[in-house]
Design a protein around this motif. Structure first.
Motif, PDB file in Angstrom:
ATOM      1  N   GLU A  42     -30.124 -15.427  36.120  1.00  0.00           N
ATOM      2  CA  GLU A  42     -29.182 -14.522  35.475  1.00  0.00           C
ATOM      3  C   GLU A  42     -29.192 -13.125  36.101  1.00  0.00           C
ATOM      4  O   GLU A  42     -28.200 -12.388  36.016  1.00  0.00           O
ATOM      5  CB  GLU A  42     -29.495 -14.422  33.978  1.00  0.00           C
ATOM      6  CG  GLU A  42     -29.179 -15.682  33.178  1.00  0.00           C
ATOM      7  CD  GLU A  42     -30.145 -16.816  33.443  1.00  0.00           C
ATOM      8  OE1 GLU A  42     -29.763 -17.980  33.250  1.00  0.00           O
ATOM      9  OE2 GLU A  42     -31.294 -16.525  33.872  1.00  0.00           O
ATOM     10  N   GLN A  43     -30.315 -12.758  36.723  1.00  0.00           N
ATOM     11  CA  GLN A  43     -30.399 -11.425  37.337  1.00  0.00           C
ATOM     12  C   GLN A  43     -29.366 -11.224  38.439  1.00  0.00           C
ATOM     13  O   GLN A  43     -28.969 -10.093  38.734  1.00  0.00           O
ATOM     14  CB  GLN A  43     -31.787 -11.205  37.937  1.00  0.00           C
ATOM     15  CG  GLN A  43     -32.860 -10.823  36.931  1.00  0.00           C
ATOM     16  CD  GLN A  43     -34.189 -10.586  37.633  1.00  0.00           C
ATOM     17  OE1 GLN A  43     -35.007 -11.494  37.731  1.00  0.00           O
ATOM     18  NE2 GLN A  43     -34.383  -9.383  38.126  1.00  0.00           N
ATOM     19  N   MET A  44     -28.946 -12.306  39.044  1.00  0.00           N
ATOM     20  CA  MET A  44     -28.010 -12.203  40.165  1.00  0.00           C
ATOM     21  C   MET A  44     -26.685 -11.582  39.735  1.00  0.00           C
ATOM     22  O   MET A  44     -25.974 -11.000  40.547  1.00  0.00           O
ATOM     23  CB  MET A  44     -27.779 -13.575  40.773  1.00  0.00           C
ATOM     24  CG  MET A  44     -26.956 -13.543  42.043  1.00  0.00           C
ATOM     25  SD  MET A  44     -27.019 -15.110  42.901  1.00  0.00           S
ATOM     26  CE  MET A  44     -26.082 -14.705  44.373  1.00  0.00           C
ATOM     27  N   TRP A  45     -26.353 -11.699  38.442  1.00  0.00           N
ATOM     28  CA  TRP A  45     -25.047 -11.224  37.975  1.00  0.00           C
ATOM     29  C   TRP A  45     -25.150  -9.934  37.174  1.00  0.00           C
ATOM     30  O   TRP A  45     -24.226  -9.561  36.467  1.00  0.00           O
ATOM     31  CB  TRP A  45     -24.385 -12.322  37.127  1.00  0.00           C
ATOM     32  CG  TRP A  45     -24.483 -13.668  37.754  1.00  0.00           C
ATOM     33  CD1 TRP A  45     -25.159 -14.752  37.289  1.00  0.00           C
ATOM     34  CD2 TRP A  45     -23.914 -14.072  39.000  1.00  0.00           C
ATOM     35  NE1 TRP A  45     -25.045 -15.805  38.153  1.00  0.00           N
ATOM     36  CE2 TRP A  45     -24.290 -15.428  39.221  1.00  0.00           C
ATOM     37  CE3 TRP A  45     -23.121 -13.442  39.966  1.00  0.00           C
ATOM     38  CZ2 TRP A  45     -23.914 -16.143  40.355  1.00  0.00           C
ATOM     39  CZ3 TRP A  45     -22.741 -14.146  41.086  1.00  0.00           C
ATOM     40  CH2 TRP A  45     -23.132 -15.478  41.269  1.00  0.00           C
ATOM     41  N   THR A  46     -26.281  -9.235  37.285  1.00  0.00           N
ATOM     42  CA  THR A  46     -26.484  -8.031  36.467  1.00  0.00           C
ATOM     43  C   THR A  46     -25.766  -6.804  37.011  1.00  0.00           C
ATOM     44  O   THR A  46     -25.626  -5.822  36.300  1.00  0.00           O
ATOM     45  CB  THR A  46     -27.985  -7.702  36.347  1.00  0.00           C
ATOM     46  OG1 THR A  46     -28.537  -7.548  37.672  1.00  0.00           O
ATOM     47  CG2 THR A  46     -28.729  -8.807  35.608  1.00  0.00           C
ATOM     48  N   SER A  47     -25.314  -6.838  38.250  1.00  0.00           N
ATOM     49  CA  SER A  47     -24.717  -5.642  38.853  1.00  0.00           C
ATOM     50  C   SER A  47     -23.229  -5.830  39.120  1.00  0.00           C
ATOM     51  O   SER A  47     -22.838  -6.494  40.077  1.00  0.00           O
ATOM     52  CB  SER A  47     -25.433  -5.281  40.161  1.00  0.00           C
ATOM     53  OG  SER A  47     -24.777  -4.198  40.794  1.00  0.00           O
ATOM     54  N   SER A  48     -22.404  -5.230  38.270  1.00  0.00           N
ATOM     55  CA  SER A  48     -20.964  -5.260  38.520  1.00  0.00           C
ATOM     56  C   SER A  48     -20.600  -4.371  39.699  1.00  0.00           C
ATOM     57  O   SER A  48     -19.614  -4.625  40.402  1.00  0.00           O
ATOM     58  CB  SER A  48     -20.203  -4.817  37.264  1.00  0.00           C
ATOM     59  OG  SER A  48     -20.568  -3.499  36.907  1.00  0.00           O
ATOM     60  N   ILE A  49     -21.405  -3.322  39.939  1.00  0.00           N
ATOM     61  CA  ILE A  49     -21.127  -2.412  41.055  1.00  0.00           C
ATOM     62  C   ILE A  49     -21.197  -3.160  42.381  1.00  0.00           C
ATOM     63  O   ILE A  49     -20.294  -3.060  43.218  1.00  0.00           O
ATOM     64  CB  ILE A  49     -22.110  -1.226  41.054  1.00  0.00           C
ATOM     65  CG1 ILE A  49     -21.901  -0.362  39.815  1.00  0.00           C
ATOM     66  CG2 ILE A  49     -21.962  -0.396  42.325  1.00  0.00           C
ATOM     67  CD1 ILE A  49     -22.900   0.770  39.690  1.00  0.00           C
ATOM     68  N   PHE A  50     -22.273  -3.922  42.599  1.00  0.00           N
ATOM     69  CA  PHE A  50     -22.409  -4.650  43.854  1.00  0.00           C
ATOM     70  C   PHE A  50     -21.292  -5.664  43.995  1.00  0.00           C
ATOM     71  O   PHE A  50     -20.699  -5.828  45.068  1.00  0.00           O
ATOM     72  CB  PHE A  50     -23.768  -5.349  43.918  1.00  0.00           C
ATOM     73  CG  PHE A  50     -24.037  -6.026  45.234  1.00  0.00           C
ATOM     74  CD1 PHE A  50     -24.628  -5.334  46.281  1.00  0.00           C
ATOM     75  CD2 PHE A  50     -23.682  -7.359  45.443  1.00  0.00           C
ATOM     76  CE1 PHE A  50     -24.863  -5.943  47.501  1.00  0.00           C
ATOM     77  CE2 PHE A  50     -23.915  -7.980  46.658  1.00  0.00           C
ATOM     78  CZ  PHE A  50     -24.503  -7.273  47.693  1.00  0.00           C
ATOM     79  N   SER A  51     -21.010  -6.372  42.909  1.00  0.00           N
ATOM     80  CA  SER A  51     -19.977  -7.405  42.959  1.00  0.00           C
ATOM     81  C   SER A  51     -18.630  -6.829  43.367  1.00  0.00           C
ATOM     82  O   SER A  51     -17.933  -7.370  44.224  1.00  0.00           O
ATOM     83  CB  SER A  51     -19.868  -8.088  41.589  1.00  0.00           C
ATOM     84  OG  SER A  51     -19.160  -9.297  41.673  1.00  0.00           O
ATOM     85  N   GLU A  52     -18.277  -5.697  42.766  1.00  0.00           N
ATOM     86  CA  GLU A  52     -16.995  -5.072  43.095  1.00  0.00           C
ATOM     87  C   GLU A  52     -16.995  -4.504  44.507  1.00  0.00           C
ATOM     88  O   GLU A  52     -15.977  -4.544  45.207  1.00  0.00           O
ATOM     89  CB  GLU A  52     -16.681  -3.982  42.074  1.00  0.00           C
ATOM     90  CG  GLU A  52     -16.407  -4.531  40.684  1.00  0.00           C
ATOM     91  CD  GLU A  52     -16.401  -3.449  39.629  1.00  0.00           C
ATOM     92  OE1 GLU A  52     -16.359  -2.253  40.012  1.00  0.00           O
ATOM     93  OE2 GLU A  52     -16.442  -3.786  38.433  1.00  0.00           O
TER      94      GLU A  52
END
Length: 372
Positions: free
Chosen positions: A336-346
Motif C-alpha cells: 500500500e505504501q507504493m500509492w501514498t504519494s499523489s505528488i510523485f504519481s502526478e
C-alpha cells in the motif's frame, strides 16, 4: 480506449445472461459492453436503425438467417460443436460455446482486435509508442516510475501495456491479476514465434485497479538470462501488431544483457533515471558511452530534493526532468505504501507530457481525472 459493443443473439437466454454477468464482473467489463437479444426482429431493428460497430455473436440457430445480411458488425458464430474453424462460404469464425468464458471472451477480443488492425493498416494508424525506463544502477526507482507512469496514462484513457524485463521483478507485489505466465510466453518465443500474437491475448494479465495489461516474470531467472535480443524484438513487434495499445512501458534492469540492450534500441523514448550521487554520475557516463549516443534518451533525476549537488554535464545532455524524493519510500514495508504519494504519481505524467506526449495529445487528455 473506448469500449466496443458486443451484440449477442442467442436462443439460450440463460447462457446469454451468464455471459453478460461474467463480462460485467471481470476485466472484460473495461473493454466491452454487452447487449443481449433473444428475438430476431429486435436485432434487425438495431441493424437497420444504427450504424453499429463491434461484434455480433450469433448462435447457429440464427446465423443461417443473417449470414448474408450486410452489417458493419463483425460476425462470429456461437457453436455447440465446432471450434477454431471458419464457415466455408462466408469465412465467419466459429466460437465454441462450451469452453471457459474467460477463454471464449479472450478469443473474441483477439478476433475483434485483428479486425481493427486490418482496418487500421488499410487507412493508416498511429504507431504504438514504446517507452522504456532504465538506469545505470539499482535502487533508482525504475519500477516505481514505470508503474506510476503506466497508471497515469491508463487513468487518462490510454490503452497501456506494462512489460517487465527484469531478471527478478517485484511487480507481483503491486499488481493484481494472474502472474507467472511469463514462462509460457518464453516457450512460445523460442518454439513458435509466429504464434506469439494470438498467444499474447491468452497470456497477458490485467490489473483492474490500475487499468492496464501487463506481463511480468515471477521466478524465471534462468529463462530471462537465456532470452536473446532478437526474441525481445519479436515480443515487442507482436505487442505492437495487436494495434491495441497507445503505449508499451518497458521496465528494464540496470544491466547490459542483450535483452536489455535490445529493449533500449527499439524504444521510441528512454527515460534514463539518475540520482544525485557521484557513483551514479560515473556509471551513467560509462554505460551511456558504451551503449552509444542514442538520440531518444531523456535523463531524469529521481529522488530530487530541490538542489542538485553533482555535475552531469559530461553526459552531453541536460537533466530533462526532476522527480521528487518521497521519504515514505525509503523503506517499503507494505504494498500500500507504493500509492501514498499523489505528488510523485502526478509528476510522472508531467514528465511524460514534457518529454514525449505531443502538445495536442496533452491538451486533449489533461482534463481527465488525475489518479493519486
Amino acid at each position: 480506449m473506448k469500449k466496443f459493443q458486443l451484440y449477442v443473439l442467442d436462443d439460450d437466454e440463460e447462457y446469454g445472461q451468464r455471459l453478460a454477468s461474467f463480462i460485467r464482473a471481470s476485466e472484460f467489463g473495461e473493454r466491452m459492453q454487452v447487449k443481449l437479444f433473444s428475438k430476431l426482429e429486435l436485432i434487425l431493428e438495431v441493424l437497420e436503425t444504427q450504424q453499429a460497430t463491434g461484434v455480433l455473436l450469433l448462435s447457429e440457430t440464427y446465423y443461417r438467417l443473417l449470414m448474408n445480411r450486410r452489417t458493419s458488425l463483425h460476425k462470429m458464430i456461437l457453436s455447440e460443436t465446432i471450434a477454431n474453424s471458419l464457415d466455408a462460404e462466408t469465412k465467419v469464425p466459429f466460437l465454441y460455446r462450451f469452453q471457459s468464458l474467460h477463454n471464449l471472451l479472450t478469443r473474441l477480443q483477439a478476433f475483434y482486435t485483428e479486425k481493427l488492425n486490418e482496418a487500421s493498416n488499410s487507412h493508416g494508424a498511429n504507431r504504438t509508442s514504446v517507452v522504456s525506463v532504465y538506469s545505470s544502477s539499482g535502487n533508482s526507482g525504475k519500477t516505481m516510475t514505470a508503474i506510476h507512469l503506466a497508471k497515469q496514462l491508463s487513468f487518462r484513457g490510454e490503452r497501456v501495456f506494462y512489460l517487465s524485463l527484469e531478471s527478478v521483478s517485484s511487480t507481483s507485489l503491486w499488481l493484481m491479476g494472474e502472474t507467472g505466465r511469463f514462462s509460457q510466453l518464453i516457450y512460445y518465443l523460442k518454439s513458435s514465434p509466429g504464434l506469439l500474437g494470438p498467444k499474447l491475448q491468452l497470456l497477458k494479465s490485467f490489473d483492474p485497479q490500475l487499468r492496464f495489461d501487463y506481463l511480468s516474470p515471477n521466478d524465471q531467472i534462468r529463462e530471462m538470462q537465456e532470452i536473446s535480443g532478437d526474441q525481445i524484438r519479436v515480443l515487442i513487434d507482436a505487442l505492437i501488431s495487436l494495434n491495441e495499445y497507445a503505449y508499451i512501458i518497458i521496465d528494464l534492469e540496470a544491466s547490459v544483457h542483450p535483452r536489455i540492450v535490445k529493449g533500449l534500441e527499439i524504444s521510441d523514448h528512454i527515460i534514463w533515471l539518475v540520482r544525485d550521487d557521484l557513483n551514479d554520475v560515473y556509471k551513467s557516463k560509462a554505460l551511456y558511452k558504451q551503449l552509444g549516443a542514442m538520440q531518444n534518451v531523456h535523463f531524469v533525476m529521481n529522488k530530487y530534493i530541490g538542489v542538485q549537488m553533482n555535475d552531469f554535464s559530461e553526459l552531453g545532455r541536460d537533466i530533462a526532468f526532476n522527480l521528487p524524493y518521497i521519504p515514505e519510500w525509503k523503506s517499503i514495508r507494505t504494498p500500500e505504501q507504493m500509492w501514498t504519494s499523489s505528488i510523485f504519481s502526478e509528476q510522472t505524467y508531467e514528465m511524460a507530457a514534457a518529454l514525449f506526449i505531443s502538445n495536442r495529445h496533452y491538451s486533449t487528455n489533461a482534463e481527465g481525472a488525475i489518479a493519486s
